[in-house]
Enzyme design. Structure first.
Site, PDB file in Angstrom:
ATOM      1  N   ARG A 136       9.178  -1.470   0.993  1.00 33.50           N
ATOM      2  CA  ARG A 136       9.864  -1.255   2.267  1.00 33.50           C
ATOM      3  C   ARG A 136      10.762  -2.419   2.576  1.00 33.50           C
ATOM      4  O   ARG A 136      10.336  -3.574   2.533  1.00 33.50           O
ATOM      5  CB  ARG A 136       8.864  -1.077   3.397  1.00 33.50           C
ATOM      6  N   SER A 146       7.821   5.481   6.485  1.00 31.93           N
ATOM      7  CA  SER A 146       6.766   5.991   7.348  1.00 31.93           C
ATOM      8  C   SER A 146       7.082   5.853   8.837  1.00 31.93           C
ATOM      9  O   SER A 146       8.084   6.360   9.310  1.00 31.93           O
ATOM     10  CB  SER A 146       5.451   5.309   6.992  1.00 31.93           C
ATOM     11  N   HIS A 147       6.256   5.075   9.538  1.00 29.06           N
ATOM     12  CA  HIS A 147       6.381   4.956  10.989  1.00 29.06           C
ATOM     13  C   HIS A 147       7.364   3.863  11.400  1.00 29.06           C
ATOM     14  O   HIS A 147       7.550   3.625  12.590  1.00 29.06           O
ATOM     15  CB  HIS A 147       5.007   4.646  11.558  1.00 29.06           C
ATOM     16  N   THR A 206       0.824  -1.205   0.000  1.00 24.72           N
ATOM     17  CA  THR A 206       0.000   0.000   0.000  1.00 24.72           C
ATOM     18  C   THR A 206       0.862   1.261   0.000  1.00 24.72           C
ATOM     19  O   THR A 206       0.415   2.316  -0.397  1.00 24.72           O
ATOM     20  CB  THR A 206      -0.916   0.055   1.242  1.00 24.72           C
ATOM     21  N   ASP A 242       2.650  11.965   7.803  1.00 25.11           N
ATOM     22  CA  ASP A 242       1.281  11.851   7.312  1.00 25.11           C
ATOM     23  C   ASP A 242       0.304  11.341   8.371  1.00 25.11           C
ATOM     24  O   ASP A 242      -0.901  11.357   8.158  1.00 25.11           O
ATOM     25  CB  ASP A 242       1.200  11.011   6.021  1.00 25.11           C
ATOM     26  N   ARG A 243       0.815  10.896   9.523  1.00 24.90           N
ATOM     27  CA  ARG A 243      -0.105  10.423  10.574  1.00 24.90           C
ATOM     28  C   ARG A 243      -0.239  11.448  11.683  1.00 24.90           C
ATOM     29  O   ARG A 243       0.632  12.296  11.857  1.00 24.90           O
ATOM     30  CB  ARG A 243       0.436   9.132  11.198  1.00 24.90           C
ATOM     31  N   LYS A 295       8.512   5.132  -2.676  1.00 22.99           N
ATOM     32  CA  LYS A 295       7.227   4.993  -3.346  1.00 22.99           C
ATOM     33  C   LYS A 295       7.059   6.061  -4.413  1.00 22.99           C
ATOM     34  O   LYS A 295       7.678   7.131  -4.346  1.00 22.99           O
ATOM     35  CB  LYS A 295       6.081   5.002  -2.350  1.00 22.99           C
ATOM     36  N   LYS A 332      -2.586  11.400   3.336  1.00 22.87           N
ATOM     37  CA  LYS A 332      -3.044  11.798   4.656  1.00 22.87           C
ATOM     38  C   LYS A 332      -2.067  12.842   5.200  1.00 22.87           C
ATOM     39  O   LYS A 332      -0.953  12.973   4.702  1.00 22.87           O
ATOM     40  CB  LYS A 332      -3.176  10.601   5.581  1.00 22.87           C
ATOM     41  N   ASP A 354       7.178  10.186   8.384  1.00 20.19           N
ATOM     42  CA  ASP A 354       7.074  10.993   7.173  1.00 20.19           C
ATOM     43  C   ASP A 354       5.978  12.055   7.248  1.00 20.19           C
ATOM     44  O   ASP A 354       5.663  12.697   6.243  1.00 20.19           O
ATOM     45  CB  ASP A 354       6.866  10.094   5.946  1.00 20.19           C
ATOM     46  N   ARG A 403      -3.449  -7.860  12.373  1.00 18.45           N
ATOM     47  CA  ARG A 403      -4.192  -6.776  13.007  1.00 18.45           C
ATOM     48  C   ARG A 403      -5.621  -7.238  13.275  1.00 18.45           C
ATOM     49  O   ARG A 403      -6.269  -7.791  12.382  1.00 18.45           O
ATOM     50  CB  ARG A 403      -4.235  -5.544  12.104  1.00 18.45           C
ATOM     51  N   ASP A 421       4.122  11.018  12.560  1.00 13.75           N
ATOM     52  CA  ASP A 421       5.013   9.865  12.336  1.00 13.75           C
ATOM     53  C   ASP A 421       6.249  10.241  11.506  1.00 13.75           C
ATOM     54  O   ASP A 421       6.477  11.414  11.208  1.00 13.75           O
ATOM     55  CB  ASP A 421       4.246   8.711  11.673  1.00 13.75           C
ATOM     56  N   GLU A 450      -8.397   6.978   8.174  1.00  8.76           N
ATOM     57  CA  GLU A 450      -8.180   5.581   8.536  1.00  8.76           C
ATOM     58  C   GLU A 450      -7.993   5.492  10.047  1.00  8.76           C
ATOM     59  O   GLU A 450      -7.499   6.440  10.676  1.00  8.76           O
ATOM     60  CB  GLU A 450      -6.920   5.045   7.865  1.00  8.76           C
ATOM     61  N   GLU A 451      -8.304   4.310  10.585  1.00  8.68           N
ATOM     62  CA  GLU A 451      -8.130   4.086  12.020  1.00  8.68           C
ATOM     63  C   GLU A 451      -6.664   4.153  12.448  1.00  8.68           C
ATOM     64  O   GLU A 451      -6.355   4.323  13.616  1.00  8.68           O
ATOM     65  CB  GLU A 451      -8.732   2.753  12.446  1.00  8.68           C
ATOM     66  N   SER A 452      -5.761   4.014  11.457  1.00  4.22           N
ATOM     67  CA  SER A 452      -4.327   3.953  11.757  1.00  4.22           C
ATOM     68  C   SER A 452      -3.718   5.351  11.867  1.00  4.22           C
ATOM     69  O   SER A 452      -2.628   5.578  11.383  1.00  4.22           O
ATOM     70  CB  SER A 452      -3.631   3.155  10.673  1.00  4.22           C
ATOM     71  N   THR A 504      -8.014  -0.663   2.982  1.00  3.11           N
ATOM     72  CA  THR A 504      -6.935   0.042   3.660  1.00  3.11           C
ATOM     73  C   THR A 504      -5.950   0.627   2.648  1.00  3.11           C
ATOM     74  O   THR A 504      -5.629  -0.019   1.655  1.00  3.11           O
ATOM     75  CB  THR A 504      -6.214  -0.964   4.583  1.00  3.11           C
TER      76      THR A 504
HETATM   77  C1  VG1 Z   1      -0.721   0.534   7.638  1.00  2.00           C
HETATM   78  C2  VG1 Z   1      -2.080   1.038   8.085  1.00  2.00           C
HETATM   79  C3  VG1 Z   1      -2.825   1.617   6.908  1.00  2.00           C
HETATM   80  C4  VG1 Z   1      -1.971   2.709   6.261  1.00  2.00           C
HETATM   81  C5  VG1 Z   1      -0.605   2.171   5.903  1.00  2.00           C
HETATM   82  C6  VG1 Z   1       0.332   3.242   5.395  1.00  2.00           C
HETATM   83  O1  VG1 Z   1      -0.890  -0.465   6.669  1.00  2.00           O
HETATM   84  O2  VG1 Z   1      -2.829   0.019   8.693  1.00  2.00           O
HETATM   85  O3  VG1 Z   1      -4.057   2.114   7.344  1.00  2.00           O
HETATM   86  O4  VG1 Z   1      -2.590   3.187   5.102  1.00  2.00           O
HETATM   87  O5  VG1 Z   1       0.007   1.597   7.057  1.00  2.00           O
HETATM   88  O6  VG1 Z   1       0.505   4.260   6.328  1.00  2.00           O
HETATM   89  P1  VG1 Z   1      -0.823  -2.045   7.046  1.00  2.00           P
HETATM   90  O7  VG1 Z   1      -0.952  -2.739   5.732  1.00  2.00           O
HETATM   91  O8  VG1 Z   1       0.491  -2.258   7.744  1.00  2.00           O
HETATM   92  O9  VG1 Z   1      -1.961  -2.295   7.975  1.00  2.00           O
HETATM   93  V1  VG1 Z   1       1.967   5.104   6.401  1.00  2.00           V
HETATM   94  O10 VG1 Z   1       1.868   6.254   7.538  1.00  2.00           O
HETATM   95  O11 VG1 Z   1       3.011   3.923   6.347  1.00  2.00           O
HETATM   96  O12 VG1 Z   1       2.119   5.806   4.822  1.00  2.00           O
HETATM   97 CO    CO Z   2       3.421   7.674   7.422  1.00  2.00          CO
END
Ligand code: VG1
Ligand code: CO
Length: 546
Positions: free
Chosen positions: A25, A116-117, A21, A284-285, A129, A379, A282, A499, A280, A366-368, A347
């Protein structure tokens, strides 16, 4: 450009993983292998076939290997016929800022370097990406093509040239291609100022409303300083960990109750500030905290939706809203009352982009810990923080009061996510396979007061382009609207992450003092029972609860 500057280097295909997504990575040492990054970058260029002279945006979250990767990508962009690359100074661009710059400058696309995180450092994670000209993550047909190309690639193109100076803004030439080093913060900060009432937020802060923003030593540090301190005149003491470090100070730059523990303990402490937020790796969270109060991201989306008209950028109302499937249905209730459509997507942010490009939704989340709007196609952590501050400046209430009033009006979607990280792949796949095989037995079954209405494997047909995405998560739907959702993460780099998303709807105000884990106790046991979790994984407790 001098012809002899372009080198065509023979290579073997070996990207073994489909970009998920959020792109590809891997651990830093994997990316450091000879030709590894180059293979992937050439596969991107071959998949998107940029017109000669096209403009690319390039930047990352500053983690280990960021600068080295940027120098390689610049040399490859020059050899592949790009006319101009816009790079953030010192290689820095947050994900939302990159999306903003791609759109504002009309670029052909952008490459964002981030995991990201995920933790960084020499042994940490790195990621890459590609985003398209709308500023959003590439759709599946492009990421699939990048993967296919990376398995067939035999050569890549790169110019033979020294490193470009990235530490000062301005233009310089690299073998005929213009490299424009841009200030990473200003376009983004201007965009924020155009959406929110900075005067109102400035008076809120001047009146003593005490905030803490934790950048977790990641990319939002310089953005937060410019926005909160320089433009909104918050005291310097409002900022925490705002110096970006290549290893994030050895932390895990994930803004949740577990990893943002320093901020959480300040907000739970004796002289707690009024408001806390974190972002986070990068940028976006976002996590939003009140004094001794945590706002779940699902509630946050619902509350921003309900209050959108208080904010200048959304004063004229919302076209519609969207949430990812595992995100709670709190926002659905608000949308119903506002009489606007609410979409449920798989997601990942790319599904929201299509809806926004077609002008079907304005806000999404998103919930994340991801929330955003159609101002960009990613985001946006700081955007969500500013949205909250703007709402508070107008309503003049505490975070907790705003949330409790919201629950009293719409009911509470009690929500939690349990993550089981680094499970062996076989065990994790076994849990999912077992559960899917049990679907027929589970339908109609009762567990205490909960009765399973149906089970399914979520699939989504994009209302804009008609494409279908299957296998997006297993759902146990109960007759009272409660749900348990199970899915495997697509962003981890070690083993599998399972999850489990738990949601129960409760309209009764008297219950709203209950903490989520207590209120969800029965659903938590049902989840353990139907998956045979402990027997299959040896795990008794989740790694992270949010
Ligand atoms: C996680 C989150 C998802 C989010 C994705 C990218 O994916 O659950 O909601 O869009 O990270 O976020 P996964 O497949 O690990 O559940 V980020 O801040 O990495 O761009
Ligand atoms: Co991120």
């Amino acid at each position: 450009m001098p012809e002899n500057a372009v080198l065509t280097i023979a290579t073997l295909p070996y990207t073994d993983q489909k970009p998920g997504t959020s792109g590809l990575r891997k651990r830093v040492p994997v990316f450091q292998q000879p030709h590894y990054l180059e293979n992937f970058v050439q596969s991107i260029f071959d998949s998107i076939s940029p017109p000669h002279g096209a403009t690319l945006v390039l930047g990352g979250d500053g983690r280990h290997y960021n600068i080295e990767a940027i120098q390689i990508i610049l040399r490859m962009a020059a050899a592949n016929g790009f006319g101009r690359v816009l790079v953030g100074r010192s290689g820095i661009l947050s994900t939302p800022a990159a999306s903003c710059v791609i759109r504002k400058q009309g670029a052909f696309g952008g490459i964002i370097l981030s995991a990201s995180h995920n933790p960084g450092g020499p042994e940490g994670d790195f990621g890459i990406k590609y985003n398209t000209s709308n500023g959003g993550p590439a759709p599946e047909k492009i990421t699939d093509s990048i993967f296919e190309m990376s398995r067939r690639i035999t050569q890549y193109r790169i110019v033979d040239a020294p490193d470009v100076d990235l530490d000062t803004t301005g233009d310089r030439m690299l073998c005929g291609m213009r490299v424009s080093v841009i200030e990473p913060v200003s376009d983004y900060a201007d965009l924020m100022e155009s959406l929110f009432d900075f005067d109102a937020i400035r008076s809120l802060l001047a009146g003593g409303f005490d905030i803490r923003f934790d950048a977790m030593h990641a990319v939002t540090g310089p953005y937060a300083r410019e926005i909160f301190v320089n433009r909104l005149k918050a005291p310097e003491s409002s900022l925490m960990n705002c110096v970006p470090l290549p290893d994030f100070g050895k932390g895990h730059p994930d803004p949740n109750l577990t990893y943002a523990h320093d901020l959480v303990s300040i907000l739970n402490g004796e002289h707690a500030p009024d408001f806390g937020a974190a972002s986070d790796g990068d940028g976006d969270r976002n996590m939003i905290l009140g004094r001794r109060f945590f706002v779940t991201p699902s509630d946050s989306l619902a509350i921003l939706t309900a209050n959108a008209k208080l904010v200048p950028g959304y004063r004229r109302g919302l076209k519609g809203v969207a949430r990812s499937m595992p995100t709670s249905a709190a926002v659905d209730r608000v949308a119903r009352e506002l009489g606007i459509p609410c979409f449920e997507t798989p997601t990942g942010w790319k599904f929201f982009g299509n809806l926004m490009d077609a002008d079907k939704v304005t806000l999404c989340g998103e919930e994340s810990f991801g929330t955003g709007s159609n101002h960009i196609r990613e985001k946006d952590g700081l955007w969500a923080v500013l949205f909250w501050l703007n709402v508070i400046a107008v309503r003049k209430q505490s975070v907790e009061d705003i949330v409790r009033e919201h629950w009293a009006r719409f009911g509470r979607n009690v929500y939690s996510r349990h993550d089981y990280e680094a499970i062996p792949n076989d065990a994790a796949n076994g849990v999912i396979a077992h559960l899917r095989a049990e679907f027929d037995n589970l339908a109609g079954k009762t567990f205490g007061s909960y009765e399973v209405e149906r089970c399914d494997d979520f699939s989504y047909t994009d209302p804009v382009d008609g494409s279908t995405s299957t296998g997006q998560g297993l759902r146990l739907l109960f007759t009272d609207g409660s749900r348990i959702v199970f899915r495997l993460s697509g962003t981890g780099t070690e083993g599998a992450t399972l999850r489990i998303y738990l949601e129960a709807y409760d309209p009764i105000v008297a219950h709203h003092h209950l903490d989520a884990q207590t209120a969800l106790g029965d659903l938590i046991s049902i989840a353990g029972e139907v998956t045979q979790l402990e027997a299959r994984t040896g795990r008794k407790e989740p790694t992270v609860i949010t």
